[in-house]
Motif scaffolding. Structure first.
Motif, PDB file in Angstrom:
ATOM      1  N   ALA A   1     -67.126  67.114  -0.162  1.00  0.00           N
ATOM      2  CA  ALA A   1     -67.906  67.974   0.733  1.00  0.00           C
ATOM      3  C   ALA A   1     -66.978  68.898   1.520  1.00  0.00           C
ATOM      4  CB  ALA A   1     -68.738  67.119   1.690  1.00  0.00           C
ATOM      5  N   VAL A   2     -65.926  68.315   2.105  1.00  0.00           N
ATOM      6  CA  VAL A   2     -64.979  69.140   2.866  1.00  0.00           C
ATOM      7  C   VAL A   2     -64.292  70.132   1.927  1.00  0.00           C
ATOM      8  CG1 VAL A   2     -62.972  69.140   4.392  1.00  0.00           C
ATOM      9  CG2 VAL A   2     -64.615  67.268   4.543  1.00  0.00           C
ATOM     10  N   ALA A   3     -63.941  69.668   0.734  1.00  0.00           N
ATOM     11  CA  ALA A   3     -63.261  70.552  -0.225  1.00  0.00           C
ATOM     12  C   ALA A   3     -64.153  71.744  -0.583  1.00  0.00           C
ATOM     13  CB  ALA A   3     -62.880  69.775  -1.478  1.00  0.00           C
ATOM     14  N   ALA A   4     -65.435  71.481  -0.786  1.00  0.00           N
ATOM     15  CA  ALA A   4     -66.352  72.553  -1.187  1.00  0.00           C
ATOM     16  C   ALA A   4     -66.475  73.612  -0.095  1.00  0.00           C
ATOM     17  CB  ALA A   4     -67.724  71.970  -1.519  1.00  0.00           C
ATOM     18  N   VAL A   5     -66.685  73.190   1.137  1.00  0.00           N
ATOM     19  CA  VAL A   5     -66.862  74.196   2.199  1.00  0.00           C
ATOM     20  C   VAL A   5     -65.525  74.857   2.552  1.00  0.00           C
ATOM     21  CG1 VAL A   5     -68.980  73.143   3.081  1.00  0.00           C
ATOM     22  CG2 VAL A   5     -66.783  72.481   4.100  1.00  0.00           C
ATOM     23  N   THR A   6     -64.434  74.128   2.323  1.00  0.00           N
ATOM     24  CA  THR A   6     -63.111  74.727   2.504  1.00  0.00           C
ATOM     25  C   THR A   6     -62.908  75.852   1.477  1.00  0.00           C
ATOM     26  OG1 THR A   6     -62.198  72.695   3.421  1.00  0.00           O
ATOM     27  CG2 THR A   6     -60.615  74.230   2.475  1.00  0.00           C
ATOM     28  N   ALA A   7     -63.413  75.636   0.285  1.00  0.00           N
ATOM     29  CA  ALA A   7     -63.333  76.688  -0.738  1.00  0.00           C
ATOM     30  C   ALA A   7     -64.124  77.929  -0.285  1.00  0.00           C
ATOM     31  CB  ALA A   7     -63.877  76.169  -2.065  1.00  0.00           C
ATOM     32  N   LEU A   8     -65.268  77.702   0.343  1.00  0.00           N
ATOM     33  CA  LEU A   8     -66.094  78.833   0.783  1.00  0.00           C
ATOM     34  C   LEU A   8     -65.395  79.642   1.872  1.00  0.00           C
ATOM     35  CD1 LEU A   8     -69.605  77.079   0.954  1.00  0.00           C
ATOM     36  CD2 LEU A   8     -68.735  78.606  -0.843  1.00  0.00           C
ATOM     37  N   GLU A   9     -64.718  78.941   2.790  1.00  0.00           N
ATOM     38  CA  GLU A   9     -64.106  79.637   3.934  1.00  0.00           C
ATOM     39  C   GLU A   9     -62.653  80.040   3.701  1.00  0.00           C
ATOM     40  OE1 GLU A   9     -64.717  77.971   7.812  1.00  0.00           O
ATOM     41  OE2 GLU A   9     -66.794  77.400   7.373  1.00  0.00           O
ATOM     42  N   GLY A  10     -62.011  79.407   2.732  1.00  0.00           N
ATOM     43  CA  GLY A  10     -60.586  79.696   2.514  1.00  0.00           C
ATOM     44  C   GLY A  10     -59.705  78.977   3.514  1.00  0.00           C
ATOM     45  N   LYS A  11     -60.293  78.218   4.369  1.00  0.00           N
ATOM     46  CA  LYS A  11     -59.543  77.383   5.309  1.00  0.00           C
ATOM     47  C   LYS A  11     -60.329  76.101   5.532  1.00  0.00           C
ATOM     48  CE  LYS A  11     -61.060  80.225   9.220  1.00  0.00           C
ATOM     49  NZ  LYS A  11     -62.058  81.141   8.991  1.00  0.00           N
ATOM     50  N   ILE A  12     -59.644  75.079   6.023  1.00  0.00           N
ATOM     51  CA  ILE A  12     -60.294  73.779   6.137  1.00  0.00           C
ATOM     52  C   ILE A  12     -61.548  73.893   7.001  1.00  0.00           C
ATOM     53  CG2 ILE A  12     -60.041  71.398   6.964  1.00  0.00           C
ATOM     54  CD1 ILE A  12     -57.118  71.533   6.112  1.00  0.00           C
ATOM     55  N   ALA A  13     -62.661  73.445   6.456  1.00  0.00           N
ATOM     56  CA  ALA A  13     -63.953  73.678   7.109  1.00  0.00           C
ATOM     57  C   ALA A  13     -64.761  72.387   7.206  1.00  0.00           C
ATOM     58  CB  ALA A  13     -64.724  74.739   6.333  1.00  0.00           C
ATOM     59  N   ASP A  14     -65.756  72.423   8.069  1.00  0.00           N
ATOM     60  CA  ASP A  14     -66.550  71.244   8.396  1.00  0.00           C
ATOM     61  C   ASP A  14     -67.897  71.296   7.671  1.00  0.00           C
ATOM     62  OD1 ASP A  14     -68.016  69.227   9.566  1.00  0.00           O
ATOM     63  OD2 ASP A  14     -67.297  69.645  11.601  1.00  0.00           O
TER      64      ASP A  14
ATOM     65  N   ILE B   1     -66.742  81.386  -3.588  1.00  0.00           N
ATOM     66  CA  ILE B   1     -65.615  80.902  -2.793  1.00  0.00           C
ATOM     67  C   ILE B   1     -64.804  82.072  -2.257  1.00  0.00           C
ATOM     68  CG2 ILE B   1     -65.548  78.748  -4.088  1.00  0.00           C
ATOM     69  CD1 ILE B   1     -63.025  79.715  -5.495  1.00  0.00           C
ATOM     70  N   SER B   2     -64.047  81.810  -1.209  1.00  0.00           N
ATOM     71  CA  SER B   2     -63.257  82.848  -0.556  1.00  0.00           C
ATOM     72  C   SER B   2     -62.249  83.439  -1.536  1.00  0.00           C
ATOM     73  CB  SER B   2     -62.507  82.226   0.627  1.00  0.00           C
ATOM     74  OG  SER B   2     -61.390  83.018   0.966  1.00  0.00           O
TER      75      SER B   2
ATOM     76  N   PHE C   1     -70.618  75.608 -10.171  1.00  0.00           N
ATOM     77  CA  PHE C   1     -69.174  75.741  -9.942  1.00  0.00           C
ATOM     78  C   PHE C   1     -68.672  77.078 -10.484  1.00  0.00           C
ATOM     79  CE2 PHE C   1     -68.829  71.077  -9.182  1.00  0.00           C
ATOM     80  CZ  PHE C   1     -67.963  71.109  -8.095  1.00  0.00           C
ATOM     81  N   MET C   2     -69.104  77.410 -11.707  1.00  0.00           N
ATOM     82  CA  MET C   2     -68.594  78.639 -12.326  1.00  0.00           C
ATOM     83  C   MET C   2     -69.127  79.873 -11.600  1.00  0.00           C
ATOM     84  SD  MET C   2     -68.381  77.596 -16.333  1.00  0.00           S
ATOM     85  CE  MET C   2     -67.233  78.897 -16.753  1.00  0.00           C
ATOM     86  N   ASP C   3     -70.385  79.835 -11.209  1.00  0.00           N
ATOM     87  CA  ASP C   3     -70.939  80.974 -10.466  1.00  0.00           C
ATOM     88  C   ASP C   3     -70.206  81.184  -9.136  1.00  0.00           C
ATOM     89  OD1 ASP C   3     -72.760  81.481 -12.434  1.00  0.00           O
ATOM     90  OD2 ASP C   3     -74.439  80.457 -11.448  1.00  0.00           O
ATOM     91  N   SER C   4     -69.761  80.092  -8.541  1.00  0.00           N
ATOM     92  CA  SER C   4     -69.103  80.214  -7.233  1.00  0.00           C
ATOM     93  C   SER C   4     -67.654  80.682  -7.371  1.00  0.00           C
ATOM     94  CB  SER C   4     -69.137  78.869  -6.501  1.00  0.00           C
ATOM     95  OG  SER C   4     -68.174  78.003  -7.062  1.00  0.00           O
ATOM     96  N   GLY C   5     -67.134  80.676  -8.597  1.00  0.00           N
ATOM     97  CA  GLY C   5     -65.760  81.145  -8.802  1.00  0.00           C
ATOM     98  C   GLY C   5     -64.767  80.048  -9.100  1.00  0.00           C
TER      99      GLY C   5
END
Ligand code: SF4
Lengths: 174, 431
Positions: free
Chosen positions: B409-422, B328-329, B356-360
């Motif tokens: 789904a939105v929450a997960a990719v938002t975590a990756l980008e640090g901003k709301i993502a699609d 995650i970002s 989840f843990m590996d992603s941070g």
């Protein structure tokens, strides 16, 4: 039966939710009295000051539609009760909040949006409301004069108010 | 004249009609948690009525703040615990076995089609997914429920919502219900039951149906309801198999609860999801909803995946499929709370916890916690949370904080980008 009436606190916004009336962090209180200073603490309403004298002196709230939406917390009713506000008048209530009011022997009065507009015309003019519970009418009076409006509540809700709440009513009956 | 499912349940449970339009119903289950029940217990004690109508029909859990975070929350737990012991309430779930009420109680098989269910919690509507009439109530109604096993309701109207079309990739039950709330507004279903129909609902898992029904209250609805079908039977089978000859017999019996063809609805709405985008809230009310394309790019501080809306295994699986092999970002912190011990264990077995843990992400124990700003992830003033919960009220997750509601789904990719993502820009991985 409780006393109904007093000075009016106008809350000019629709959809005021129970988190705004009493935030969740106070739900750890196990006495109603402890809620007292936190009434409307999270209300998002321009110009509203929770510490203002008018808030402390009020006996009646007049507000817009869908009042008390959100959580089922009866704390939102108790916080009014311990502040001696026993009447809320709105153009609409969320179901659980409305029932909680009557279950505590308090009055949730629903009026039309037009009638609510009429009441709001007294905002800022030292408005007071008195309730004639037997006749189902309320009278608003202020520097601008007085008017009387008939309201309707269900027979059941009326009985709850008379009985002082639902627990006694249910325990004798069921 | 035909009857709706709710009307059938009302007529089967009617104990009294003290005044026209007011129906006192007998209750099949009364659910309790440690936030709203202790005051009811204390009041019953004070009135000299410290009794319960039927200990087998009362289910209790400590879930909102667990482990206790301070003396006050410890005290609330203690009152509930002692009361459960005193009254021999066997289905009491304490730490180690506890989870979020609206995920835990269905998982235990306590909710059945045709049941009447109350709880001192507005999201009790979740249980309508099983074809039960399940309504949130205040502490006084709960108190009477505990004491007498009854609750009074006005005759509710029913709004029928047909969810039709083909569910696009990246769109889930959460997006559908957010869209429906946007259409109805936060008061559009007040004093009404929301009945969900249509192929989309029929093809949904019980988890997705619970997500759908969970947010009925956000449109003011008394409850949300789905027709109990084969999916319901399969979910409940481990608990009901001894009551029926086979699954079909169970289905045939549950089917009798279905709303009749010629019943009366106050409104019928069709919701076609074929062109639906992922949905995200932007303001402080659950009906302030935008398409992801209108809101993507807004920065957030925290991601929260959990709650009675989206903390079940299906939700964790969806999020993990986007997170697998990524981190995650650094601009955000991620928190995931599996809703129940069973969800936690299953997720662990499937390797989801590891992802989840590996992603941070931080993985907490099952609890409501951050959802209502009580613990495990309270926001600081001016912080923004991307959350799979159900309420974005001012201060809901912490004073001065702001919440965007969204799917896992939105929450997960938002975590990756640090901003709301699609999520439609991402490929999901096999878990
Ligand atoms: S997860 Fe949130 S909405 Fe659900 S029961 Fe807990 S506090 Fe309420």
């Amino acid at each position: 039966m409780k006393q109904f009436g007093g000075k009016v606190l106008f809350l000019d916004r629709a959809d005021i939710n129970t988190d705004e009336i009493i935030p969740a962090k106070y739900l750890t209180e196990i006495s109603k009295e402890a809620l007292k200073p936190h009434m409307l603490e999270a209300l998002k309403l321009e110009g509203f000051d929770q510490r203002a004298r008018s808030v402390g002196e009020a006996g009646v709230i007049i507000t817009r539609d869908n009042f008390g939406c959100g959580s089922s917390r009866e704390h939102a009713v108790w916080v009014f009760e311990v502040n001696n506000i026993h009447v809320v008048i709105a153009s609409g209530f969320a179901r659980i909040f409305r029932q909680n009011m009557f279950n505590c022997g308090m009055l949730a009065i629903e009026l039309s949006a037009k009638e609510i507009d009429m009441l709001f015309a007294h905002n800022g003019h030292n408005a007071k409301v008195s309730v004639d519970f037997e006749k189902d009418t309320l009278t608003v009076s202020s520097d601008r004069g007085a008017e009387t409006i008939a309201y309707q509540i269900t027979d059941f809700d009326k009985e709850l108010v008379k009985a002082g709440g639902w627990v006694e009513f249910a325990d004798t009956k069921y | 004249m035909g009857m709706t499912l709710t009307e059938k349940i009302f007529s089967a449970h009617l104990r009294d009609e003290p005044f026209p339009g007011t129906k006192v119903l007998g209750l099949d289950v009364v659910l309790c948690h440690e936030i709203t029940t202790p005051i009811a217990i204390n009041d019953l004690v004070k009135r000299g009525k410290d009794r319960v109508f039927d200990p087998a029909k009362i289910k209790a859990v400590i879930d909102h703040v667990t482990p206790a975070k301070d003396s006050q929350t410890a005290e609330q737990g203690k009152i509930l615990r002692n009361w459960a012991r005193r009254h021999n309430i066997k289905d009491f779930f304490d730490i180690g076995r506890n989870g979020i009420c609206h995920a835990l109680f269905p998982e235990k098989g306590f909710i059945r089609p045709g049941y009447t269910v109350i709880m001192g919690d507005s999201h009790t509507c979740t249980h309508g997914a099983f074809g039960a009439f399940a309504a949130g109530v205040g502490t006084t109604d709960l108190e009477v429920g505990i004491l007498k096993g009854v609750c009074a309701f006005r005759d509710p109207a029913t709004i029928r919502i047909n969810i039709i079309g083909k569910v696009p990739d990246g769109v889930y039950a959460k997006d559908i219900i957010l869209k429906i709330i946007k259409t109805l507004t936060v008061k559009g279903a007040t004093d009404s039951v929301m009945e969900f129909h249509g192929d989309v609902v029929r093809n949904m898992t019980m988890e997705s149906r619970m997500t759908l029904c969970n947010m009925a209250i956000e449109a003011g609805g008394t409850t949300g309801i789905c027709m109990p079908d084969e999916v319901t039977v399969d979910y409940l089978w481990e608990y009901v198999s001894s009551d029926f000859r086979d699954r079909d017999e169970a289905f045939q019996q549950y089917r009798t609860w279905w709303s009749d063809e010629n019943c009366t609805y106050s409104t019928v709405r069709n919701v076609d999801v074929t062109a639906l985008e992922p949905q995200v809230t932007y303001g402080y009310k659950p009906d302030e909803v935008k398409n992801i394309s209108e809101i993507a790019g807004l920065p957030v501080d925290q991601i929260y995946i959990g709650s009675c809306t989206n903390g079940r295994l299906e939700d964790l699986r969806i999020a993990a499929a986007y997170l697998k092999g990524k981190t995650i970002s650094p601009a955000v912190r991620g928190i995931v709370s599996p809703a129940t011990p069973r969800v936690f264990q299953d997720a662990n077995r499937e390797g989801i916890i590891q992802i989840f843990m590996d992603s941070g992400f931080c993985v907490t124990n099952p609890t409501c916690g951050a959802c209502l700003g009580m613990s495990t992830g309270v926001l600081a003033p001016d912080e923004v949370c991307a959350s799979t919960t159900n309420r974005n009220f001012p201060g809901r997750m912490g004073k001065g904080g702001m919440v965007h509601l969204m799917s896992p789904a939105v929450a997960a990719v938002t975590a990756l980008e640090g901003k709301i993502a699609d999520p439609r820009n991402y490929k999901r991985k096999e878990i």
